[in-house]
Design a protein around this motif. Sequence first.
Motif, PDB file in Angstrom:
ATOM      1  N   HIS A 183       0.862  -0.939  -0.019  1.00 10.29           N
ATOM      2  CA  HIS A 183      -0.034   0.135  -0.043  1.00 10.29           C
ATOM      3  C   HIS A 183       0.810   1.203  -0.099  1.00 10.29           C
ATOM      4  O   HIS A 183       0.346   2.169   0.174  1.00 10.29           O
ATOM      5  CB  HIS A 183      -0.937  -0.010   1.200  1.00 10.29           C
ATOM      6  CG  HIS A 183      -2.127  -1.028   0.894  1.00 10.29           C
ATOM      7  ND1 HIS A 183      -2.932  -1.033   1.813  1.00 10.29           N
ATOM      8  CD2 HIS A 183      -2.324  -1.859  -0.077  1.00 10.29           C
ATOM      9  CE1 HIS A 183      -3.990  -2.147   1.473  1.00 10.29           C
ATOM     10  NE2 HIS A 183      -3.496  -2.488   0.549  1.00 10.29           N
ATOM     11  N   ASN A 184       1.865   1.213  -0.051  1.00  6.96           N
ATOM     12  CA  ASN A 184       3.256   2.153  -0.364  1.00  6.96           C
ATOM     13  C   ASN A 184       4.314   1.863  -0.896  1.00  6.96           C
ATOM     14  O   ASN A 184       5.363   1.495  -0.209  1.00  6.96           O
ATOM     15  CB  ASN A 184       3.495   2.813   1.276  1.00  6.96           C
ATOM     16  CG  ASN A 184       4.197   4.144   1.232  1.00  6.96           C
ATOM     17  OD1 ASN A 184       3.856   5.055   0.452  1.00  6.96           O
ATOM     18  ND2 ASN A 184       5.244   3.955   1.896  1.00  6.96           N
ATOM     19  N   HIS A 187       7.712   2.941  -5.733  1.00  6.01           N
ATOM     20  CA  HIS A 187       8.646   2.507  -6.812  1.00  6.01           C
ATOM     21  C   HIS A 187       9.588   3.510  -7.229  1.00  6.01           C
ATOM     22  O   HIS A 187      10.706   3.034  -7.421  1.00  6.01           O
ATOM     23  CB  HIS A 187       7.440   2.414  -7.989  1.00  6.01           C
ATOM     24  CG  HIS A 187       6.510   1.305  -7.644  1.00  6.01           C
ATOM     25  ND1 HIS A 187       6.877  -0.142  -7.674  1.00  6.01           N
ATOM     26  CD2 HIS A 187       5.103   1.246  -7.661  1.00  6.01           C
ATOM     27  CE1 HIS A 187       5.603  -0.845  -7.564  1.00  6.01           C
ATOM     28  NE2 HIS A 187       4.719   0.026  -7.500  1.00  6.01           N
ATOM     29  N   ASP A 216      -5.589  -6.840   2.616  1.00  9.28           N
ATOM     30  CA  ASP A 216      -5.795  -6.474   1.175  1.00  9.28           C
ATOM     31  C   ASP A 216      -6.282  -7.880   0.407  1.00  9.28           C
ATOM     32  O   ASP A 216      -5.837  -8.768   0.405  1.00  9.28           O
ATOM     33  CB  ASP A 216      -4.357  -6.188   0.440  1.00  9.28           C
ATOM     34  CG  ASP A 216      -4.531  -5.521  -0.927  1.00  9.28           C
ATOM     35  OD1 ASP A 216      -4.882  -4.316  -1.172  1.00  9.28           O
ATOM     36  OD2 ASP A 216      -4.842  -6.337  -2.137  1.00  9.28           O
ATOM     37  N   GLN A 270       3.685  -8.253 -10.469  1.00 12.76           N
ATOM     38  CA  GLN A 270       3.237  -7.151 -11.125  1.00 12.76           C
ATOM     39  C   GLN A 270       1.830  -6.544 -10.697  1.00 12.76           C
ATOM     40  O   GLN A 270       1.604  -5.497 -10.281  1.00 12.76           O
ATOM     41  CB  GLN A 270       3.443  -7.278 -12.749  1.00 12.76           C
ATOM     42  CG  GLN A 270       4.662  -7.333 -13.154  1.00 12.76           C
ATOM     43  CD  GLN A 270       4.659  -7.853 -14.738  1.00 12.76           C
ATOM     44  OE1 GLN A 270       3.705  -8.456 -15.320  1.00 12.76           O
ATOM     45  NE2 GLN A 270       5.834  -7.531 -15.516  1.00 12.76           N
ATOM     46  N   ARG A 274       0.899  -3.287  -8.884  1.00 15.30           N
ATOM     47  CA  ARG A 274      -0.189  -2.125  -9.413  1.00 15.30           C
ATOM     48  C   ARG A 274      -1.334  -2.060  -8.415  1.00 15.30           C
ATOM     49  O   ARG A 274      -2.381  -1.262  -8.898  1.00 15.30           O
ATOM     50  CB  ARG A 274      -0.733  -2.813 -10.720  1.00 15.30           C
ATOM     51  CG  ARG A 274       0.269  -2.587 -11.734  1.00 15.30           C
ATOM     52  CD  ARG A 274      -0.397  -2.831 -13.141  1.00 15.30           C
ATOM     53  NE  ARG A 274      -0.939  -4.215 -13.358  1.00 15.30           N
ATOM     54  CZ  ARG A 274      -0.200  -5.170 -14.120  1.00 15.30           C
ATOM     55  NH1 ARG A 274       0.936  -4.869 -14.604  1.00 15.30           N
ATOM     56  NH2 ARG A 274      -0.927  -6.441 -14.157  1.00 15.30           N
ATOM     57  N   ILE A 275      -1.205  -2.463  -7.246  1.00 12.37           N
ATOM     58  CA  ILE A 275      -2.279  -2.071  -6.359  1.00 12.37           C
ATOM     59  C   ILE A 275      -2.429  -0.760  -6.078  1.00 12.37           C
ATOM     60  O   ILE A 275      -1.549   0.021  -5.840  1.00 12.37           O
ATOM     61  CB  ILE A 275      -1.813  -2.960  -4.989  1.00 12.37           C
ATOM     62  CG1 ILE A 275      -2.155  -4.354  -4.997  1.00 12.37           C
ATOM     63  CG2 ILE A 275      -3.124  -2.272  -3.844  1.00 12.37           C
ATOM     64  CD1 ILE A 275      -1.631  -5.437  -3.665  1.00 12.37           C
ATOM     65  N   GLN A 276      -3.521  -0.216  -6.174  1.00 10.56           N
ATOM     66  CA  GLN A 276      -3.907   1.248  -6.305  1.00 10.56           C
ATOM     67  C   GLN A 276      -4.025   1.754  -4.867  1.00 10.56           C
ATOM     68  O   GLN A 276      -3.527   2.837  -4.560  1.00 10.56           O
ATOM     69  CB  GLN A 276      -5.044   1.605  -7.088  1.00 10.56           C
ATOM     70  CG  GLN A 276      -4.877   1.369  -8.504  1.00 10.56           C
ATOM     71  CD  GLN A 276      -3.656   2.186  -9.035  1.00 10.56           C
ATOM     72  OE1 GLN A 276      -3.230   3.453  -8.930  1.00 10.56           O
ATOM     73  NE2 GLN A 276      -2.834   1.538  -9.798  1.00 10.56           N
ATOM     74  N   LYS A 277      -4.309   1.114  -3.914  1.00 10.50           N
ATOM     75  CA  LYS A 277      -4.589   1.629  -2.515  1.00 10.50           C
ATOM     76  C   LYS A 277      -3.328   2.176  -1.907  1.00 10.50           C
ATOM     77  O   LYS A 277      -2.314   1.695  -1.904  1.00 10.50           O
ATOM     78  CB  LYS A 277      -5.269   0.492  -1.641  1.00 10.50           C
ATOM     79  CG  LYS A 277      -5.592   0.959  -0.165  1.00 10.50           C
ATOM     80  CD  LYS A 277      -6.632   0.338   0.577  1.00 10.50           C
ATOM     81  CE  LYS A 277      -6.931   1.094   1.878  1.00 10.50           C
ATOM     82  NZ  LYS A 277      -7.989   0.179   2.590  1.00 10.50           N
ATOM     83  N   ARG A 278      -3.492   3.264  -1.286  1.00 10.04           N
ATOM     84  CA  ARG A 278      -2.273   3.928  -0.663  1.00 10.04           C
ATOM     85  C   ARG A 278      -2.610   4.342   0.852  1.00 10.04           C
ATOM     86  O   ARG A 278      -3.558   5.108   1.110  1.00 10.04           O
ATOM     87  CB  ARG A 278      -1.806   5.289  -1.538  1.00 10.04           C
ATOM     88  CG  ARG A 278      -1.286   5.212  -2.843  1.00 10.04           C
ATOM     89  CD  ARG A 278       0.174   4.646  -2.856  1.00 10.04           C
ATOM     90  NE  ARG A 278       0.430   4.305  -4.167  1.00 10.04           N
ATOM     91  CZ  ARG A 278       0.347   3.076  -4.789  1.00 10.04           C
ATOM     92  NH1 ARG A 278      -0.407   2.177  -4.069  1.00 10.04           N
ATOM     93  NH2 ARG A 278       0.882   2.830  -5.712  1.00 10.04           N
TER      94      ARG A 278
END
Length: 305
Positions: A183-184, A187, A216, A270, A274-278
């Motif tokens: 979640h953080n 990259h 998650d 990959q 690509r998980i979008q949750k931050r």
Amino acid sequence: MVLGNIKLKNGVSIPEIGLGTSGIYEKGVLAVNIKTALQMGYRHIDCAKGHENQREIGKALQEASVPRKQLFITSRIPEDMLQPELVPCAVKEILNELQLDYLDLLLVNWPSSTGSGLKNDVYGAKCYGPVPIMDTWKAMEALVDSGKVRAIGVSNFSRAVLEMMIPQCRIVPTANQIEVHPHNPEHNLVNYCQLKGITIIAHSPLGGGSVRVMDDDLIQSIAKSHNCTPAQVIISWLWVRGIAVIPRSNNESRLKQNLSTVSLTLDEMQMIGRIQKRERRLDSGNNIEELTQIFYGNASKCPVV
Ligand SMILES: NC(=O)c1ccc[n+]([C@@H]2O[C@H](COP(=O)([O-])OP(=O)(O)OC[C@H]3O[C@@H](n4cnc5c(N)ncnc54)[C@H](OP(=O)(O)O)[C@@H]3O)[C@@H](O)[C@H]2O)c1
């Protein structure tokens, strides 16, 4: 799976998986935890003066009697001892608490400090304002020269801070200990540091008890398909990225589990990336005002403001 080491840019090897030690204060509990972890094969113990538990760790290290050369001990300078004249005092105190002659890795915990001098009357410290990072860093470089620490690094440093810092360093930071988990994912910062030969150490890899990264859905479903736990999926994802990991657990079976990675497919790597949750626990920030304070202590000393 037998885990190995990552070579820091100065040739010192850091174990791929180590043990975090924050938040364990109950008398006797941490000592058992450390001794159990050492028996299982953990060799990197991540300490910090600010954790206020280094004496117990030192006692446990003595009792476990693993040869010193096999251990990798990290510690961090507390925020109120960043004045250059206090850095050697901080390390002396750390070594005294841990009952060691040297540290494998010394980190500066945070890029900016108030240098509030809370406990510094003890040492007659004169500076009570923010401490420019390069003043602290030069004092850390001297500790490498004197053999008190084998490697020096930073923690929670952004790319912007590192870009300003690196050209001024005689010894470039060997490591940046930052919050990294799915979640953080960090990259950009991870790529930048790895290109510069700065090893990333992931703190709070499992979310530190507040970020619900182990819950998650994707992590859970990948864990199910590998018949392992979400923690193992996260640690494996970090491990494949060449990141040293320091999960903390006070539970024997979870300690063991955290040492054992699983083989994630490229697709799974990959998808996790690509998980979008931050969500994150700490944010060191890097706006211009903060950079000024980090490098010049305050705006009046900054040549560009
Ligand atoms: N440089 C910095 O600013 C900074 C900041 C934060 C942390 N750190 C360092 O990083 C280390 C790790 O971070 P952290 O301690 O905050 O958090 P963490 O390792 O991300 O998470 C620890 C939590 O996860 C649980 N856990 C551990 N293994 C598990 C597993 N296999 N399955 C399920 N739950 C599991 C632990 O509970 P149980 O004990 O019950 O297993 C604990 O509640 C710290 O101990 C510290 O040394 C550095």
